[in-house]
Design a protein around this motif. Structure first.
Motif, PDB file in Angstrom:
ATOM      1  N   CYS A  16       0.816  -1.215   0.000  1.00 22.98           N
ATOM      2  CA  CYS A  16       0.000   0.000   0.000  1.00 22.98           C
ATOM      3  C   CYS A  16       0.851   1.267   0.000  1.00 22.98           C
ATOM      4  O   CYS A  16       0.348   2.357  -0.277  1.00 22.98           O
ATOM      5  CB  CYS A  16      -0.903   0.018   1.227  1.00 22.98           C
ATOM      6  SG  CYS A  16      -1.906  -1.461   1.426  1.00 22.98           S
ATOM      7  N   ALA A  17       2.120   1.108   0.337  1.00 20.30           N
ATOM      8  CA  ALA A  17       3.026   2.252   0.388  1.00 20.30           C
ATOM      9  C   ALA A  17       4.128   2.147  -0.662  1.00 20.30           C
ATOM     10  O   ALA A  17       5.131   2.847  -0.576  1.00 20.30           O
ATOM     11  CB  ALA A  17       3.642   2.358   1.788  1.00 20.30           C
ATOM     12  N   HIS A  18       3.930   1.269  -1.645  1.00 24.75           N
ATOM     13  CA  HIS A  18       4.937   1.115  -2.690  1.00 24.75           C
ATOM     14  C   HIS A  18       4.352   1.193  -4.099  1.00 24.75           C
ATOM     15  O   HIS A  18       4.935   1.830  -4.964  1.00 24.75           O
ATOM     16  CB  HIS A  18       5.677  -0.210  -2.524  1.00 24.75           C
ATOM     17  CG  HIS A  18       6.745  -0.429  -3.552  1.00 24.75           C
ATOM     18  ND1 HIS A  18       7.889   0.340  -3.595  1.00 24.75           N
ATOM     19  CD2 HIS A  18       6.818  -1.285  -4.588  1.00 24.75           C
ATOM     20  CE1 HIS A  18       8.636  -0.061  -4.616  1.00 24.75           C
ATOM     21  NE2 HIS A  18       8.008  -1.046  -5.230  1.00 24.75           N
ATOM     22  N   TYR A  19       3.225   0.558  -4.324  1.00 28.01           N
ATOM     23  CA  TYR A  19       2.650   0.469  -5.662  1.00 28.01           C
ATOM     24  C   TYR A  19       1.565   1.511  -5.919  1.00 28.01           C
ATOM     25  O   TYR A  19       0.871   1.926  -4.989  1.00 28.01           O
ATOM     26  CB  TYR A  19       2.032  -0.913  -5.891  1.00 28.01           C
ATOM     27  CG  TYR A  19       3.050  -2.014  -5.924  1.00 28.01           C
ATOM     28  CD1 TYR A  19       3.941  -2.119  -6.984  1.00 28.01           C
ATOM     29  CD2 TYR A  19       3.131  -2.942  -4.898  1.00 28.01           C
ATOM     30  CE1 TYR A  19       4.885  -3.132  -7.019  1.00 28.01           C
ATOM     31  CE2 TYR A  19       4.075  -3.951  -4.921  1.00 28.01           C
ATOM     32  CZ  TYR A  19       4.945  -4.044  -5.992  1.00 28.01           C
ATOM     33  OH  TYR A  19       5.878  -5.039  -6.030  1.00 28.01           O
ATOM     34  N   ARG A  20       1.414   1.902  -7.189  1.00 26.51           N
ATOM     35  CA  ARG A  20       0.266   2.723  -7.569  1.00 26.51           C
ATOM     36  C   ARG A  20      -0.943   1.803  -7.595  1.00 26.51           C
ATOM     37  O   ARG A  20      -0.902   0.726  -8.175  1.00 26.51           O
ATOM     38  CB  ARG A  20       0.460   3.363  -8.944  1.00 26.51           C
ATOM     39  CG  ARG A  20      -0.744   4.244  -9.304  1.00 26.51           C
ATOM     40  CD  ARG A  20      -0.531   5.010 -10.561  1.00 26.51           C
ATOM     41  NE  ARG A  20      -0.837   4.165 -11.699  1.00 26.51           N
ATOM     42  CZ  ARG A  20      -0.703   4.537 -12.959  1.00 26.51           C
ATOM     43  NH1 ARG A  20      -0.242   5.737 -13.247  1.00 26.51           N
ATOM     44  NH2 ARG A  20      -1.008   3.723 -13.929  1.00 26.51           N
ATOM     45  N   MET A  51      -5.799   5.420  -6.255  1.00 22.93           N
ATOM     46  CA  MET A  51      -5.952   5.878  -4.881  1.00 22.93           C
ATOM     47  C   MET A  51      -5.021   7.062  -4.679  1.00 22.93           C
ATOM     48  O   MET A  51      -3.871   7.043  -5.113  1.00 22.93           O
ATOM     49  CB  MET A  51      -5.604   4.756  -3.895  1.00 22.93           C
ATOM     50  CG  MET A  51      -6.603   3.615  -3.896  1.00 22.93           C
ATOM     51  SD  MET A  51      -8.303   4.096  -3.491  1.00 22.93           S
ATOM     52  CE  MET A  51      -8.133   4.650  -1.802  1.00 22.93           C
ATOM     53  N   ARG A  52      -5.536   8.116  -4.054  1.00 22.85           N
ATOM     54  CA  ARG A  52      -4.702   9.285  -3.748  1.00 22.85           C
ATOM     55  C   ARG A  52      -3.489   8.834  -2.935  1.00 22.85           C
ATOM     56  O   ARG A  52      -3.592   7.971  -2.079  1.00 22.85           O
ATOM     57  CB  ARG A  52      -5.482  10.318  -2.946  1.00 22.85           C
ATOM     58  CG  ARG A  52      -6.474  11.056  -3.773  1.00 22.85           C
ATOM     59  CD  ARG A  52      -7.002  12.277  -3.033  1.00 22.85           C
ATOM     60  NE  ARG A  52      -7.997  12.933  -3.854  1.00 22.85           N
ATOM     61  CZ  ARG A  52      -7.714  13.783  -4.829  1.00 22.85           C
ATOM     62  NH1 ARG A  52      -6.473  14.102  -5.093  1.00 22.85           N
ATOM     63  NH2 ARG A  52      -8.681  14.323  -5.541  1.00 22.85           N
ATOM     64  N   PRO A  58       7.446   9.455  -3.376  1.00 25.01           N
ATOM     65  CA  PRO A  58       7.138   8.212  -2.705  1.00 25.01           C
ATOM     66  C   PRO A  58       5.631   7.998  -2.645  1.00 25.01           C
ATOM     67  O   PRO A  58       4.855   8.951  -2.669  1.00 25.01           O
ATOM     68  CB  PRO A  58       7.726   8.378  -1.317  1.00 25.01           C
ATOM     69  CG  PRO A  58       7.808   9.852  -1.100  1.00 25.01           C
ATOM     70  CD  PRO A  58       7.974  10.470  -2.470  1.00 25.01           C
ATOM     71  N   SER A  59       5.240   6.750  -2.577  1.00 24.27           N
ATOM     72  CA  SER A  59       3.836   6.367  -2.656  1.00 24.27           C
ATOM     73  C   SER A  59       3.329   5.914  -1.288  1.00 24.27           C
ATOM     74  O   SER A  59       4.049   5.275  -0.533  1.00 24.27           O
ATOM     75  CB  SER A  59       3.726   5.216  -3.663  1.00 24.27           C
ATOM     76  OG  SER A  59       2.422   4.766  -3.761  1.00 24.27           O
ATOM     77  N   ARG A  60       2.087   6.292  -0.994  1.00 27.34           N
ATOM     78  CA  ARG A  60       1.413   5.780   0.205  1.00 27.34           C
ATOM     79  C   ARG A  60      -0.080   6.018   0.017  1.00 27.34           C
ATOM     80  O   ARG A  60      -0.530   7.157  -0.109  1.00 27.34           O
ATOM     81  CB  ARG A  60       1.886   6.471   1.477  1.00 27.34           C
ATOM     82  CG  ARG A  60       1.220   5.856   2.711  1.00 27.34           C
ATOM     83  CD  ARG A  60       1.652   6.526   3.987  1.00 27.34           C
ATOM     84  NE  ARG A  60       0.832   6.079   5.093  1.00 27.34           N
ATOM     85  CZ  ARG A  60       1.218   5.206   6.005  1.00 27.34           C
ATOM     86  NH1 ARG A  60       2.411   4.674   5.951  1.00 27.34           N
ATOM     87  NH2 ARG A  60       0.404   4.866   6.980  1.00 27.34           N
ATOM     88  N   VAL A 100      11.734  -3.152  -0.048  1.00 25.36           N
ATOM     89  CA  VAL A 100      11.909  -1.694  -0.062  1.00 25.36           C
ATOM     90  C   VAL A 100      11.833  -1.125   1.357  1.00 25.36           C
ATOM     91  O   VAL A 100      12.533  -0.172   1.699  1.00 25.36           O
ATOM     92  CB  VAL A 100      10.855  -1.026  -0.977  1.00 25.36           C
ATOM     93  CG1 VAL A 100      10.799   0.473  -0.779  1.00 25.36           C
ATOM     94  CG2 VAL A 100      11.111  -1.379  -2.430  1.00 25.36           C
ATOM     95  N   TYR A 101      11.006  -1.729   2.204  1.00 24.29           N
ATOM     96  CA  TYR A 101      10.823  -1.249   3.574  1.00 24.29           C
ATOM     97  C   TYR A 101      11.671  -2.011   4.594  1.00 24.29           C
ATOM     98  O   TYR A 101      11.465  -1.896   5.793  1.00 24.29           O
ATOM     99  CB  TYR A 101       9.338  -1.281   3.947  1.00 24.29           C
ATOM    100  CG  TYR A 101       8.615  -0.149   3.271  1.00 24.29           C
ATOM    101  CD1 TYR A 101       8.585   1.108   3.845  1.00 24.29           C
ATOM    102  CD2 TYR A 101       8.046  -0.322   2.012  1.00 24.29           C
ATOM    103  CE1 TYR A 101       7.982   2.170   3.204  1.00 24.29           C
ATOM    104  CE2 TYR A 101       7.442   0.737   1.359  1.00 24.29           C
ATOM    105  CZ  TYR A 101       7.417   1.971   1.964  1.00 24.29           C
ATOM    106  OH  TYR A 101       6.829   3.025   1.321  1.00 24.29           O
ATOM    107  N   GLY A 102      12.624  -2.805   4.098  1.00 23.19           N
ATOM    108  CA  GLY A 102      13.528  -3.506   4.987  1.00 23.19           C
ATOM    109  C   GLY A 102      12.895  -4.703   5.699  1.00 23.19           C
ATOM    110  O   GLY A 102      13.399  -5.144   6.726  1.00 23.19           O
ATOM    111  N   LEU A 103      11.814  -5.214   5.132  1.00 21.91           N
ATOM    112  CA  LEU A 103      11.127  -6.358   5.731  1.00 21.91           C
ATOM    113  C   LEU A 103      11.564  -7.641   5.029  1.00 21.91           C
ATOM    114  O   LEU A 103      11.850  -7.644   3.838  1.00 21.91           O
ATOM    115  CB  LEU A 103       9.603  -6.194   5.604  1.00 21.91           C
ATOM    116  CG  LEU A 103       9.045  -4.916   6.226  1.00 21.91           C
ATOM    117  CD1 LEU A 103       7.583  -4.730   5.846  1.00 21.91           C
ATOM    118  CD2 LEU A 103       9.218  -4.953   7.738  1.00 21.91           C
TER     119      LEU A 103
END
Length: 112
Positions: A16-20, A51-52, A58-60, A100-103
């Motif tokens: 949800c915080a990486h892709y359009r 989604m806005r 960066p995307s979120r 990307v988020y270190g997970l």
């Protein structure tokens, strides 16, 4: 693949915080039968909206609540788009966003 997909997603949110998150405009509640809140979308093409927050980097996603990698929730979960409904954990796309988020990648965990 573990059965705890929803609990994994509730502690992740990387997708949800990486892709359009783009989808057909008819899924917006501005149209009969649509469910995605129109106020949370932005036009992409004449027939696609997103989604806005996911239209640029960066995307979120505007509907994402919480801290990625800790505890997250979709504030419109029952009204989410087909793009979100069809996205799956334990896929290469999921792992790409997680990295990307270190997970840790889920596919490696599932194989162990």
């Amino acid at each position: 693949m573990p059965d705890s997909t929803s609990s994994v997603c509730q502690t992740c949110g990387a997708c949800c915080a990486h892709y359009r998150v783009s989808f057909y405009w008819g899924e917006s509640d501005a149209h009969p039968g649509g469910t995605v809140p129109h106020r949370l979308t932005i036009p992409i093409t004449p027939h696609m909206i997103a989604m806005r927050g996911t239209e640029a980097r960066p995307s979120r996603c505007a509907a994402l609540d919480g801290a990625v990698g800790r505890h997250v929730a979709c504030t419109i979960y029952p009204q989410r788009s087909t793009t979100c409904r069809e996205f799956s954990a334990y896929t290469p796309e999921c792992d790409k966003a997680r990295i990307v988020y270190g997970l840790a990648p889920l596919l490696e965990e599932a194989a162990a």
